[in-house]
Design a protein around this motif. Structure first.
Motif, PDB file in Angstrom:
ATOM      1  N   TYR A  42      -3.631   2.073   1.563  1.00  0.00           N
ATOM      2  CA  TYR A  42      -2.643   2.516   2.528  1.00  0.00           C
ATOM      3  C   TYR A  42      -1.420   2.979   1.757  1.00  0.00           C
ATOM      4  O   TYR A  42      -1.387   2.930   0.533  1.00  0.00           O
ATOM      5  CB  TYR A  42      -2.307   1.414   3.533  1.00  0.00           C
ATOM      6  N   GLY A  48      -2.622   3.670   7.520  1.00  0.00           N
ATOM      7  CA  GLY A  48      -1.869   4.545   6.637  1.00  0.00           C
ATOM      8  C   GLY A  48      -2.634   5.016   5.412  1.00  0.00           C
ATOM      9  O   GLY A  48      -2.042   5.372   4.395  1.00  0.00           O
ATOM     10  N   GLN A  55       2.141   3.719  10.114  1.00  0.00           N
ATOM     11  CA  GLN A  55       1.894   3.067   8.837  1.00  0.00           C
ATOM     12  C   GLN A  55       2.014   1.559   9.039  1.00  0.00           C
ATOM     13  O   GLN A  55       2.648   1.089   9.981  1.00  0.00           O
ATOM     14  CB  GLN A  55       2.902   3.533   7.775  1.00  0.00           C
ATOM     15  N   THR A  56       1.350   0.791   8.193  1.00  0.00           N
ATOM     16  CA  THR A  56       1.398  -0.670   8.274  1.00  0.00           C
ATOM     17  C   THR A  56       2.844  -1.154   8.131  1.00  0.00           C
ATOM     18  O   THR A  56       3.567  -0.635   7.290  1.00  0.00           O
ATOM     19  CB  THR A  56       0.525  -1.278   7.154  1.00  0.00           C
ATOM     20  N   ASN A 102       0.297   7.840   6.281  1.00  0.00           N
ATOM     21  CA  ASN A 102       0.480   7.746   7.725  1.00  0.00           C
ATOM     22  C   ASN A 102      -0.789   8.241   8.411  1.00  0.00           C
ATOM     23  O   ASN A 102      -1.424   9.174   7.938  1.00  0.00           O
ATOM     24  CB  ASN A 102       1.664   8.608   8.170  1.00  0.00           C
ATOM     25  N   GLN A 127       6.036   7.841  10.474  1.00  0.00           N
ATOM     26  CA  GLN A 127       6.079   8.488   9.163  1.00  0.00           C
ATOM     27  C   GLN A 127       7.500   8.630   8.623  1.00  0.00           C
ATOM     28  O   GLN A 127       7.691   8.905   7.442  1.00  0.00           O
ATOM     29  CB  GLN A 127       5.393   9.854   9.216  1.00  0.00           C
TER      30      GLN A 127
END
Length: 213
Positions: free
Chosen positions: A125, A201, A174-175, A128, A150
């Protein structure tokens, strides 16, 4: 998008029987006696899935499905039900050491559609991704996704989920991310599921597939 994705994944590069327990699997009717499988390759690095379970006749089956690194593979005309164990491999034909050791899911005998999504674990990851939600439990009429976009902004949105698959187009995540399901169609009232999908991500895939079972 769903139609394009479905047509793009129906032809498999290869399906390999690995044991003598494999039997011919005929058609069921509209998910009434087992489900077909959608294999989601979130990692982008797995080239095959090993599936061990029970077919719609109650016979033990085991087979290897090559995915050619595709994000999704529609494994049609094989109908599973009950406990299913699956392994993923970075090599074709399920060769070598699994990258995922024996994830177990339950495939319902009866369902309102013909498909059940299973996913691997993303290996990386830092980018995004958009989220494609699969309501395997058929209990969500809406979902709320909360987390970072993002632009590193903490955002939240609600989407109705009228069918089994709901792609959340145009929202990039994303995480860490939290996904909450609701019986209402507008994310009101009490929730009936809260999930924290890991490693959203992956910079190698535009989509992250998430199933609620």
């Amino acid at each position: 998008m769903n139609i394009r994705k479905r047509l793009g994944g129906l032809v498999l590069a290869g399906v390999f029987a690995l044991t003598a327990t494999v039997v011919a699997v005929g058609p069921a009717h509209a998910g009434s006696n087992g489900q077909q499988l959608l294999l989601i390759n979130n990692s982008g690095t797995n080239d095959s899935f090993l599936l061990k379970g029970t077919d719609y006749n109650g016979n033990p089956v085991q087979t290897c499905v090559n995915t050619d690194g595709r994000w999704e593979t529609w494994f049609s005309n094989w109908w599973f039900k009950g406990s299913l164990t699956y392994f993923t491999y970075t090599a074709y034909n399920c060769y070598g050491t699994p990258s995922n050791w024996g994830a177990v899911v339950n495939i319902p005998t009866s369902s309102s559609n013909d498909w059940q999504a299973i996913t691997d674990n993303s290996s990386s990851y830092g980018g995004n991704q958009q989220i494609d939600f699969f309501d395997n439990l058929h209990k969500a009429n809406s979902i709320r996704i909360s987390g970072y976009n993002q632009y590193d902004q903490n955002v939240s949105g609600c989407w109705a989920t009228p069918g089994w698959e709901t792609p959340v187009n145009g929202w990039w995540w994303q995480t860490p991310v939290t996904l909450t399901t609701y019986t209402s169609s507008n994310c009101s009232g009490s929730s009936n599921g809260v999930y924290t999908p890991e490693r959203v991500g992956n910079p190698n895939n535009a989509w992250f597939g998430f199933a609620d079972s």
